[in-house]
Design an enzyme around this catalytic site. Sequence first.
Site, PDB file in Angstrom:
ATOM      1  N   THR A 169      -9.505  -7.617 -24.786  1.00 59.61           N
ATOM      2  CA  THR A 169     -10.495  -7.804 -23.723  1.00 59.61           C
ATOM      3  C   THR A 169     -11.416  -6.606 -23.644  1.00 59.61           C
ATOM      4  O   THR A 169     -12.641  -6.719 -23.551  1.00 59.61           O
ATOM      5  CB  THR A 169      -9.774  -7.944 -22.366  1.00 59.61           C
ATOM      6  OG1 THR A 169      -8.835  -9.013 -22.456  1.00 59.61           O
ATOM      7  CG2 THR A 169     -10.770  -8.215 -21.248  1.00 59.61           C
ATOM      8  N   CYS A 170     -10.811  -5.450 -23.687  1.00 61.31           N
ATOM      9  CA  CYS A 170     -11.520  -4.200 -23.468  1.00 61.31           C
ATOM     10  C   CYS A 170     -12.729  -4.060 -24.379  1.00 61.31           C
ATOM     11  O   CYS A 170     -13.860  -3.863 -23.927  1.00 61.31           O
ATOM     12  CB  CYS A 170     -10.534  -3.062 -23.696  1.00 61.31           C
ATOM     13  SG  CYS A 170     -11.260  -1.452 -23.641  1.00 61.31           S
ATOM     14  N   LYS A 184     -20.281  -1.809 -20.226  1.00 62.63           N
ATOM     15  CA  LYS A 184     -20.933  -0.489 -20.174  1.00 62.63           C
ATOM     16  C   LYS A 184     -22.193  -0.457 -21.042  1.00 62.63           C
ATOM     17  O   LYS A 184     -23.155   0.246 -20.727  1.00 62.63           O
ATOM     18  CB  LYS A 184     -19.964   0.608 -20.574  1.00 62.63           C
ATOM     19  CG  LYS A 184     -19.155   1.142 -19.390  1.00 62.63           C
ATOM     20  CD  LYS A 184     -17.991   0.279 -18.986  1.00 62.63           C
ATOM     21  CE  LYS A 184     -18.036  -0.308 -17.616  1.00 62.63           C
ATOM     22  NZ  LYS A 184     -16.871  -1.119 -17.264  1.00 62.63           N
ATOM     23  N   GLY A 221     -15.171  -7.470  -6.213  1.00 63.78           N
ATOM     24  CA  GLY A 221     -14.284  -6.467  -6.802  1.00 63.78           C
ATOM     25  C   GLY A 221     -15.064  -5.639  -7.812  1.00 63.78           C
ATOM     26  O   GLY A 221     -16.290  -5.730  -7.889  1.00 63.78           O
ATOM     27  N   TYR A 222     -14.339  -4.850  -8.616  1.00 63.38           N
ATOM     28  CA  TYR A 222     -15.101  -3.929  -9.469  1.00 63.38           C
ATOM     29  C   TYR A 222     -15.894  -4.637 -10.542  1.00 63.38           C
ATOM     30  O   TYR A 222     -17.030  -4.260 -10.835  1.00 63.38           O
ATOM     31  CB  TYR A 222     -14.219  -2.808 -10.030  1.00 63.38           C
ATOM     32  CG  TYR A 222     -13.468  -3.100 -11.305  1.00 63.38           C
ATOM     33  CD1 TYR A 222     -14.013  -2.788 -12.548  1.00 63.38           C
ATOM     34  CD2 TYR A 222     -12.200  -3.664 -11.278  1.00 63.38           C
ATOM     35  CE1 TYR A 222     -13.321  -3.028 -13.724  1.00 63.38           C
ATOM     36  CE2 TYR A 222     -11.499  -3.900 -12.437  1.00 63.38           C
ATOM     37  CZ  TYR A 222     -12.060  -3.590 -13.659  1.00 63.38           C
ATOM     38  OH  TYR A 222     -11.360  -3.832 -14.811  1.00 63.38           O
ATOM     39  N   HIS A 258     -23.103  26.127 -13.949  1.00 60.15           N
ATOM     40  CA  HIS A 258     -24.269  25.770 -13.148  1.00 60.15           C
ATOM     41  C   HIS A 258     -25.392  25.349 -14.078  1.00 60.15           C
ATOM     42  O   HIS A 258     -25.589  25.983 -15.110  1.00 60.15           O
ATOM     43  CB  HIS A 258     -24.721  26.976 -12.322  1.00 60.15           C
ATOM     44  CG  HIS A 258     -25.882  26.668 -11.433  1.00 60.15           C
ATOM     45  ND1 HIS A 258     -25.764  25.935 -10.281  1.00 60.15           N
ATOM     46  CD2 HIS A 258     -27.202  26.964 -11.557  1.00 60.15           C
ATOM     47  CE1 HIS A 258     -26.948  25.825  -9.709  1.00 60.15           C
ATOM     48  NE2 HIS A 258     -27.846  26.432 -10.460  1.00 60.15           N
TER      49      HIS A 258
END
Lengths: 473, 473, 65
Positions: free
Chosen positions: A46-47, A56, A187-188, A449
């Site tokens: 699935t991933c 993504k 949901g997510y 920084h």
Amino acid sequence: MVVGDISTGTDLLVVGAGPGGYVAAIRAAQQGVDTTLVEADAYGGTCLNEGCIPSKAYITAADTAHGAANAEAMGVHADPAVDMARTRAWKDEVVDTLTGGVEKLCKANGVNLVEGRAEFASERKVRVAHQGEGQGSESVEFEHALIATGSRPVAAPFDFDGEHVLSSTGALALDAVPDRLLVVGAGYIGMELSTTFAKLGADVTVVELLDSALPAYEDDVSRVVRKRAEALGVEFRFGEAAESWQETPTGLRVVTADEDGEETEHAADLILQAVGRDPVTDTMNLEALGLETDEDGFIPTDDQCRTALDHVFAVGDVAGEPMLAHKASAEGEVAADVVAGEPAACDYQAIPAAVFTDPEIATVGMTADEATEAGFEPVVGQMPMNASGRALTLDDPEGFVRVVADGETEFVLGAQIVAPEASELVAEFALAIEMGAQLEDVASTVHTHPTLAEASMEAVMNARGEAVHTLNR
Amino acid sequence: MVVGDISTGTDLLVVGAGPGGYVAAIRAAQQGVDTTLVEADAYGGTCLNEGCIPSKAYITAADTAHGAANAEAMGVHADPAVDMARTRAWKDEVVDTLTGGVEKLCKANGVNLVEGRAEFASERKVRVAHQGEGQGSESVEFEHALIATGSRPVAAPFDFDGEHVLSSTGALALDAVPDRLLVVGAGYIGMELSTTFAKLGADVTVVELLDSALPAYEDDVSRVVRKRAEALGVEFRFGEAAESWQETPTGLRVVTADEDGEETEHAADLILQAVGRDPVTDTMNLEALGLETDEDGFIPTDDQCRTALDHVFAVGDVAGEPMLAHKASAEGEVAADVVAGEPAACDYQAIPAAVFTDPEIATVGMTADEATEAGFEPVVGQMPMNASGRALTLDDPEGFVRVVADGETEFVLGAQIVAPEASELVAEFALAIEMGAQLEDVASTVHTHPTLAEASMEAVMNARGEAVHTLNR
Amino acid sequence: GESDGEVSAKGGRVFAAPSARRLARELGVDIETVPGSGPGGRVTEGDVRAAAESGGEPAGTETAD
Ligand SMILES: Cc1cc2nc3c(=O)[nH]c(=O)nc-3n(C[C@H](O)[C@H](O)[C@H](O)COP(=O)(O)OP(=O)(O)OC[C@H]3O[C@@H](n4cnc5c(N)ncnc54)[C@H](O)[C@@H]3O)c2cc1C
Ligand SMILES: Cc1cc2nc3c(=O)[nH]c(=O)nc-3n(C[C@H](O)[C@H](O)[C@H](O)COP(=O)(O)OP(=O)(O)OC[C@H]3O[C@@H](n4cnc5c(N)ncnc54)[C@H](O)[C@@H]3O)c2cc1C
């Protein structure tokens, strides 16, 4: 060509080549365990094929276009067009690269790869039916088995028809952006895709039974994401249950009902149903093993990923929450090590989780409430992103980093982050938690920084009453 | 209105309100030390007004435009235009927000703010000449002084004329992108700005005396950035020293010479000279304190940031390398704590450093060579970003994460990262180093999928010979 | 389990680096019973080794909830 039934033997049989299974197989082979990996569909599970990676990729495309279109404040003027068919082709290339990589890594590590569907024939034997006509089947006898068959989208309240009602899998294979998208479930997965499609230009309505977006998260965390989604034009319908849909001459009509039974009609061109995922336990004839699932359908395991049977392991989505790729891989490593005779166990203290919305959410370990419940007297520190120089230079100063620690010992217990790159920032807190780091340890670490990670340091300093860039409470 | 000379007293006098000075002042005030902060120019110093923050703002604008213009592969078509005057105005807003914030935080913490140039009158007394006509001056007697006067661009080989030859300060205040920009110096400031202006459409030539870009970094690290810069059209002239420039009817003519004295002419519209920064020690009449600088012009300090005088401290760029904002702040905190009577010291093990090129570079702790020199027998692990799922979904799979550890104990000693978000990823390694973490500790920490931080975990696993997503060597 | 075990297992958590936890498993020590000598009571590798040498409680002996 292998026709008919041949029979081989293996030390470890792995069923399913998702992030649980393929990681376990590679790790076991590295440890010298003779390992056979059976996959019915595509390497990466699935991933790689329809989950983490495709989503993504689309998010990147949506962010690139939407980011440039909304950067007038910083002097960038653009009117980008997105060619979804091309976006999809690019996504496919990315997926192919990665799935091809998985296959190569398995081979390079000496994993025996078998393509086909594995069905247990007995406690020590599996039959693999090869795909396609005349491809025959294969029997494999094994000393140990590892079940990593993953999960699939819940087909409720609607059935998926691949045309009007899509699962995330279908949504991640579209060649065009729908004009009006109705998303069932906040949901997510629902929220990641709602945000993405809204950025790509769809009119998005989200129907959610509960009363908030991302109900698994604390209110002040999910609120940041909901507000941003609303600013993108996403319309939320909380407290409504999707009831029925039908085709009309002007598109789909979806009917929802609130808890009093009050109905509302929504117009849409496409329905994306993302209400959850069910473990896959019906593809491999579990009965032959005599294994049973729990009331939620998962295969119960112990902290070594062992099922009720001593020689059978289960990892990943099929073995329980959280259903996350990295949890699957972490369990896969443990199970492989145990099979190889190592004293391994799932003793990680925390599994981070990220939501790739705008901004991202990432959490690890305990919330303040959870810490209190566990018997700690937590101290909390927070840094708002609008005080972060890096967030301002990214023109993305919403959200915050929060850290939770034990008041007495100052051990870091958890973090909740809603901020750009939250998914990356959480790594430092995960390490802090695993190491048993105290607030002081993180505060004393020099942070580069200008970075977003400085906000993590500031949150920690805030918890100690010594924040520089915010007022201490 | 204060006219004439008034005199006040303070426990701690801080000279300079950059990230060294303002952080020290806030921290000291929080500790109950009566603190006076004197700033001649603008709160936030170089960092906020003409350094870290402005440069990163321009980088964001350049990335947003350039990213969208070069995203055809992912189906995004755009032809962005950048209005530099607007970009500059936005940068100014960001700067104003942050400098205003610094001022507010100082006040909220009870720091006495004095605007003007501080000149020491004696070992315990400073005179502050207020800016502007008729503003008079002020004397402040102090128990302790902290010097945080920072640094300024080296004016060599050319003088800065604000029109043809600019420092980074001038380049970060341009209202238009020059057609042809000649950059003298391929250090981090030169490379950040070369990349930025190339993305904004300038024809950039970089002249560098040494034989590589970013010579402070290992070859395989800097090579990734140089290649990307070249792909953006940046032309490098290594081994050439800038000698002279003159105006011609068609722009500037810059003459360089190689080590054999062979001259080359370069045409340009603007010269950006970024060959280094000198500590500022000539603004405050150091002589009255009797303090001397070392051969490089820095004020020598011990690990408590104390100068040769017991009651005088120095932090930040004026106190030595590395000249980085977070090093200034870290020292500022230590000095403040020491003044407040705490047993503080600069005992951090490592100061991370980042370069905001494309991709970013970030390093912390030791390289393999440095570890060997220090007497370790280092093990090294590496993960190429082209094996990272997250990097692929970001369409940015160049670079790598490398970790260096002690071979015997597996303590993490350092990391070198050249990758998207390297500046954020380095935070986890910095914490690992400070905590005395072993490779196993990082490897056992569950890392969120799909993230770039997984590459850090993979590098660590690679160092242990147990990488899953690359072949172990 | 031993009563001093509860000190390090506050809130159901043992504060120890993964390397120390792995060592405990290797040496057959139940880390929840090991008194921590590190900052805040963190259990170090040294603590685990000491517990193993003094015949600490074997792993797998679950502390009753
Ligand atoms: C849209 C979406 C986005 C997501 N985003 C993220 C994210 O960002 N981060 C994250 O951590 N998680 C994410 N997830 C969840 C993640 O995909 C799963 O947690 C993960 O894939 C689980 O891995 P697994 O190995 O347990 O199972 P799976 O990846 O589901 O793999 C199971 C494999 O087993 C095979 N199989 C099943 N039965 C048999 C059989 N009998 N014989 C042979 N093979 C069989 C299947 O074909 C499949 O390849 C997302 C999921 C979705 C749907
Ligand atoms: C283009 C550029 C990009 C940079 N990018 C980064 C980066 O990404 N990350 C990073 O870490 N560093 C970066 N730096 C370096 C960083 O800006 C400095 O290391 C940092 O500002 C040093 O802080 P400081 O407090 O020592 O001095 P400064 O910030 O220089 O502040 C000194 C202050 O003292 C004041 N002052 C001087 N003399 C007197 C006096 N006699 N009386 C009163 N006031 C006085 C000055 O007006 C000034 O405000 C960058 C620098 C430049 C130029």
